[in-house]
Design an enzyme around this catalytic site. Structure first.
Site, PDB file in Angstrom:
ATOM      1  N   HIS A  26       4.845   3.624  -5.232  1.00 43.04           N
ATOM      2  CA  HIS A  26       6.176   3.133  -4.871  1.00 43.04           C
ATOM      3  C   HIS A  26       7.170   3.573  -5.927  1.00 43.04           C
ATOM      4  CE1 HIS A  26       6.927  -0.135  -7.838  1.00 43.04           C
ATOM      5  NE2 HIS A  26       5.611  -0.223  -7.866  1.00 43.04           N
ATOM      6  N   CYS A  27       8.457   3.589  -5.540  1.00 47.14           N
ATOM      7  CA  CYS A  27       9.526   3.881  -6.485  1.00 47.14           C
ATOM      8  C   CYS A  27      10.420   2.653  -6.562  1.00 47.14           C
ATOM      9  CB  CYS A  27      10.297   5.131  -6.074  1.00 47.14           C
ATOM     10  SG  CYS A  27      11.072   4.986  -4.460  1.00 47.14           S
ATOM     11  N   ALA A  28      11.683   2.831  -6.861  1.00 46.60           N
ATOM     12  CA  ALA A  28      12.558   1.675  -7.067  1.00 46.60           C
ATOM     13  C   ALA A  28      12.833   0.907  -5.786  1.00 46.60           C
ATOM     14  CB  ALA A  28      13.883   2.139  -7.678  1.00 46.60           C
TER      15      ALA A  28
END
Length: 655
Positions: A26-28
């Site tokens: 996942h990212c932000a």
């Protein structure tokens, strides 16, 4: 139970199960998946999950937009799936198997330019501010510039050239560093190579080459090796020479690390990588990159300054948003930077900023039409704000592409603004902040016209989005605003008489089958009561009849769903199967039309259960009261149980 446990379970099933997940991270704001088979991902089911704000595929990764709670969602997903996450780099590596050579090249270009964009943006703002100080002759100052009348601002202007020069003239250092960073090689060698491309003491500055005679270059700016000579030409602000040189260094270092014993690698690998790369840079790659860069710049300038430049501007304005979807927009960073180096400014960046604004206005218009729908508002308003600030991903993938007509409206607005931008020669100092703040990067003499163009990019998509929706152009049935005709029909069908609190309405079964709790509905939007309260029926026969005396308030063109409003103001919706809108009416026959009055038991719709199942869709049919704030809805009897058409299944009491 975790906050997102139910949504995480639904997501796992919707993407094809654990066996279809090659990697997850996942990212932000997004969950990022590398799927073994993208076709197994059920997009409609995914986007119906309450916590999912949109989905898209990019750079070989399937991504679901969650928002700021994505770390919590990720943890819940790991718990329910038993899948351990990997690093972003590992996910990118796994995703490469889903990409062709062009996609991999563009992804690499994007990852090289992304780390240096903050410096380029700052540089553009600095140039814009200096342009105001020294480039505008103010009438209030008797036709003089600010630096001519103020010692203080003259000092500020001079001081700001320190970082301005560092950012643009020394850009090759940043590029070669970023290449080595991306390739996983020695970053210090990348920095050294970059310095060797722009050495102010030993190389002729690139900006001075055009004004220096060939005789002077031969006499002062040449390395003489007896058998041949090499021109001492610097590559200040040049993109392609630095990019090619950096890649040669990285591949050389990778090669030598594989073939030189580790015990002596510290000595030989740097030397055998840097020196050949430096020779290649000044003899082959630099001149080739310079020529290619000039060629690309010339082609783009021909479009920007040619006899049909308005057409070029219109096409670029219209197509930039589709370029973002494909990832091809990353190449514009290199072109913008080359134009700045060659001409002192770029006419592409203003159009990019206007495209951001146009797509933002389209999604803001969608928000305006759905501002009373909490779920749609939660997705569309933040997406509009993000686009206005230059980040269009949430707007494009969360709303505009999903419903099509806002995307088309944004393209048209961007095309008009782009056409006018090129017509009036609007130029930016450099790449700047996208969206509305983009005006800070525009050269001072074009700021006023750019402000007018921003207004066009705001108003045209906003108005067109509303027009397309009302006219039914480019619309999709699952669009939340498609429910607007239903709302209008409900308003017309409602009686003006007031109903006393406590008034009880009996609702009869419209189907023969098995009645279950609404939470058993295959679609989470229905199961969680987002659309209203009621139950779900698994039908045994494909005949739907009226559950109450009412007016048909809406009959969807695909005949898979029908709505009613009773004389007491009770509003109902019956949705035959899940995702059956995709059948486009095949297997459904309507016996009534919108606006008809029906009695309990009247035949409404015939449908082919087997055809629905063969198409891969559930036939479970929610029967719900949609105005749950006005009526309390309760099931009759203990669920689940068998029902026949006409049996009492629900009671609704006026609140």
């Amino acid at each position: 139970m975790g906050k997102f446990e139910q949504d995480a379970r639904e997501m796992l099933e919707a993407i094809g199960g654990k066996e279809n997940v090659a990697a997850v991270t996942h990212c932000a704001t997004r969950m990022r998946f590398v799927l073994n088979d993208d076709s197994k991902a059920d997009i409609k089911r995914l986007e119906a999950i309450p916590s999912v704000k949109g989905t898209f595929t990019n750079a070989g990764q399937f991504q679901a937009i969650i928002g700021n709670d994505v770390p919590i969602f990720y943890n819940d997903f790991s718990e329910v799936s038993g899948i351990e996450g990997v690093s972003k780099e590992a996910a990118k590596s796994a995703a490469q198997k889903n990409q062709n050579w062009l996609q991999r090249s563009l992804a690499m270009l994007a990852e090289i330019f992304t780390p240096i964009l903050p410096a380029i943006i700052v540089g553009g703002l600095i140039l814009g501010f200096r342009n105001i100080l020294e480039g505008i002759q103010w009438s209030a100052l008797d036709g003089k510039t600010i630096v001519e009348v103020s010692t203080f601002w003259n000092g500020i202007n001079s001081f700001l050239w320190l970082p301005g020069e560092a950012i643009f003239q020394y850009l090759p250092v940043g590029i070669t560093w970023s290449v080595s960073r991306k390739m996983g090689t020695s970053q210090i060698l990348g920095i050294v190579l970059g310095i060797c491309l722009i050495s102010p003491n030993q190389l002729l500055n690139a900006y001075d080459v055009a004004g220096t005679s060939a005789a002077e270059i031969a006499a002062k700016w040449t390395w003489d090796f007896d058998y041949f000579t090499v021109a001492k030409i610097g590559y200040q602000a040049q993109v392609l020479p630095a990019l090619l040189a950096g890649l040669s260094l990285a591949y050389l270092e990778r090669f030598w690390r594989k073939h030189i014993p580790e015990v002596v690698s510290m000595i030989f690998v740097p030397f055998l990588s840097l020196i050949p790369a430096l020779i290649l840079a000044h003899t082959v790659l630099g001149p080739i990159g310079w020529t290619l860069g000039k060629g690309i710049s010339a082609i783009v300038l021909a479009g920007l300054q040619g006899p049909v430049k308005w057409l070029f501007g219109g096409l670029f304005g219209a197509l930039y948003a589709p370029l973002v979807i494909t990832g091809l927009h990353h190449m514009t960073n290199a072109i913008d930077t080359q134009l700045v180096a060659d001409t002192g400014g770029t006419a592409l960046w203003p159009m990019i900023a206007l495209s951001n604004i146009a797509q933002g206005s389209a999604v803001f218009s969608y928000y305006w039409m759905n501002r009373h729908n909490e779920r749609e508002a939660q997705i569309s308003l933040p997406a509009a704000i993000s686009a206005y600030l230059g980040v269009t991903e949430p707007a494009l993938f969360g709303v505009n592409l999903k419903y099509v007509y806002p995307f088309i409206a944004g393209m048209i607005g961007s095309a008009i603004a782009g056409m006018l931008s090129v017509t009036f020669n609007v130029t930016a100092n450099a790449i700047g902040i996208g969206g509305l703040p983009g005006i800070l990067s525009i050269q001072a003499k074009y700021m006023l016209i750019f402000a007018v163009l921003m207004l066009i990019a705001i108003l045209v998509p906003f108005i067109l989005t509303i027009f397309f929706r009302k006219a039914g152009f480019f619309t999709k049935a699952e669009d939340a605003t498609v429910k607007a005709p239903q709302a209008e029909a409900v308003s017309e069908a409602k009686k003006t008489t007031e109903v006393e609190t406590g008034t009880l309405i009996s609702i009869h079964s419209p189907l023969q089958g098995e009645a279950k709790e609404l939470s058993q509905a295959p679609d989470s939007v229905f199961a969680q009561g987002v659309m209203g309260q009621g139950l779900v029926i698994e039908p045994f026969e494909g005949e739907l009849v009226a559950p109450v005396d009412a007016t048909v308030s809406v009959l969807f063109p695909t005949k898979h769903a029908i709505g009613f409003v009773t004389d007491q103001g009770l509003e109902m919706l019956i949705h035959i199967g899940m995702d059956t809108v995709n059948l486009d009416g095949k297997g459904f026959t309507a016996h009534v039309k919108q606006g008809d009055r029906v009695k309990t038991g009247d035949k409404l719709i015939s449908f082919d259960i087997q055809a629905i199942k063969d198409a891969g869709y559930p036939v479970a049919t929610p029967v719900i009261v949609t105005n749950q704030n006005d009526f309390q809805t309760d099931a009759v009897g203990i669920l689940p149980h068998a029902v026949k058409r006409g049996d009492d299944i629900l009671s609704a009491s006026k609140l």
